[in-house]
Design an enzyme around this catalytic site. Structure first.
Site, PDB file in Angstrom:
ATOM      1  N   ASP A  14       0.826  -1.214   0.000  1.00 40.80           N
ATOM      2  CA  ASP A  14       0.000   0.000   0.000  1.00 40.80           C
ATOM      3  C   ASP A  14       0.859   1.263   0.000  1.00 40.80           C
ATOM      4  OD1 ASP A  14      -1.989  -1.869   0.411  1.00 40.80           O
ATOM      5  OD2 ASP A  14      -2.795  -0.921   2.216  1.00 40.80           O
ATOM      6  N   ASP A  15       0.228   2.367  -0.385  1.00 45.35           N
ATOM      7  CA  ASP A  15       0.724   3.750  -0.191  1.00 45.35           C
ATOM      8  C   ASP A  15       1.737   4.225  -1.225  1.00 45.35           C
ATOM      9  OD1 ASP A  15      -0.856   3.579   2.037  1.00 45.35           O
ATOM     10  OD2 ASP A  15       0.724   3.975   3.504  1.00 45.35           O
ATOM     11  N   HIS A  65      -6.026   2.932  -3.733  1.00 42.65           N
ATOM     12  CA  HIS A  65      -5.949   3.135  -2.279  1.00 42.65           C
ATOM     13  C   HIS A  65      -6.379   4.580  -1.987  1.00 42.65           C
ATOM     14  CE1 HIS A  65      -4.661   2.030   1.698  1.00 42.65           C
ATOM     15  NE2 HIS A  65      -3.599   2.802   1.734  1.00 42.65           N
ATOM     16  N   HIS A  69      -5.370   9.358   0.681  1.00 41.91           N
ATOM     17  CA  HIS A  69      -5.324   8.606   1.940  1.00 41.91           C
ATOM     18  C   HIS A  69      -6.175   9.177   3.081  1.00 41.91           C
ATOM     19  CE1 HIS A  69      -3.582   5.675   4.766  1.00 41.91           C
ATOM     20  NE2 HIS A  69      -3.098   5.074   3.692  1.00 41.91           N
ATOM     21  N   TYR A 106      -6.353   2.638   5.787  1.00 41.38           N
ATOM     22  CA  TYR A 106      -6.450   2.079   7.145  1.00 41.38           C
ATOM     23  C   TYR A 106      -7.403   0.871   7.217  1.00 41.38           C
ATOM     24  CZ  TYR A 106      -4.982   6.938   7.709  1.00 41.38           C
ATOM     25  OH  TYR A 106      -4.367   8.155   7.541  1.00 41.38           O
ATOM     26  N   HIS A 159       3.935  -2.078   2.988  1.00 40.51           N
ATOM     27  CA  HIS A 159       3.930  -0.716   2.434  1.00 40.51           C
ATOM     28  C   HIS A 159       5.208  -0.505   1.633  1.00 40.51           C
ATOM     29  CE1 HIS A 159       1.175  -0.699   5.853  1.00 40.51           C
ATOM     30  NE2 HIS A 159       0.508   0.223   5.189  1.00 40.51           N
TER      31      HIS A 159
HETATM   32 ZN   LIG Z   1      -2.396   3.193   3.386  1.00 40.15          ZN
END
Ligand SMILES: [Zn+2]
Length: 198
Positions: A14-15, A65, A69, A106, A159
């Site tokens: 993710d991210d 995603h 965020h 999250y 991540h």
């Molecule tokens: Zn994230």
């Protein structure tokens, strides 16, 4: 004897994408004939179009995603809609393929957000194993925990923005492959899940 699906693990990142760690993770996956899924942020992906394309060119899955965020539980629903639709269209434009998966930031969502996922055609994918890589930030510990605790058919949360996570993959991925695990995309994972159920 193990069925193929019994030895599957879906690594998810993710991210990102972030040039340093994402490129390194893609190199490691490729060296080990492994695949994974990347849930990218629209606002970041647009800054790294070639890197974002590299993810799908090398056979991995990509999902959204959001753009920036936000916590969907604390965000007005029209903002959630904009975050979802803008990041999905942006990615589809960049990649020329449909985007099918969402991981809400999250892991938080609401009934209204779930309704939007359905309307936009995004399947929500959470995880079964949280590495806490963003908190631990130590490659040996992250990899050691994974190798000790991971179970077949785990969906693993990672991540691809931390150098320690990339280093942890350098340790963990070859060992998981050695142990007979098959590292697959979410599409491959879901396909065998459906086969298992039918
Ligand atoms: Zn994230």
């Amino acid at each position: 004897m193990f069925q193929r699906q019994d030895r599957m693990i879906a690594l998810t990142f993710d991210d990102g994408p972030q040039p340093g760690p994402t490129n390194e993770i893609l190199d490691i996956l490729s060296e080990n004939q492994a695949r994974a899924t990347f849930f990218v942020l629209g606002n970041i992906a647009i800054q790294h179009p070639d890197l974002t394309r590299r993810i799908v060119q090398e056979g991995h899955d990509i999902g959204v995603h959001s753009l920036s965020h936000p916590n969907f539980q604390e965000t007005e629903i029209y903002e959630v809609y904009r975050e979802l639709i803008d990041s999905t269209l942006l990615l589809e434009d960049l990649l020329g393929i449909p985007v099918k998966y969402v991981r809400p930031p999250y892991g938080f969502s609401t009934a209204e957000a779930q309704f939007l996922f359905d309307r936009i055609g995004l399947q929500s994918i959470l995880w079964t194993y949280d590495t806490l890589d963003w908190e631990i930030l130590d490659a040996d510990v992250i990899a050691g925990n994974m190798l000790e605790n991971i179970q077949p058919r785990e969906i693993v949360l990672l991540h691809d923005i931390h150098p320690a996570t990339a280093q942890a993959m350098r340790i963990a991925i070859p060992q998981l492959v050695d142990q007979g695990y098959e590292l697959v995309t979410i599409s491959e994972y879901l396909e065998t899940q459906e086969n298992t159920l039918s």
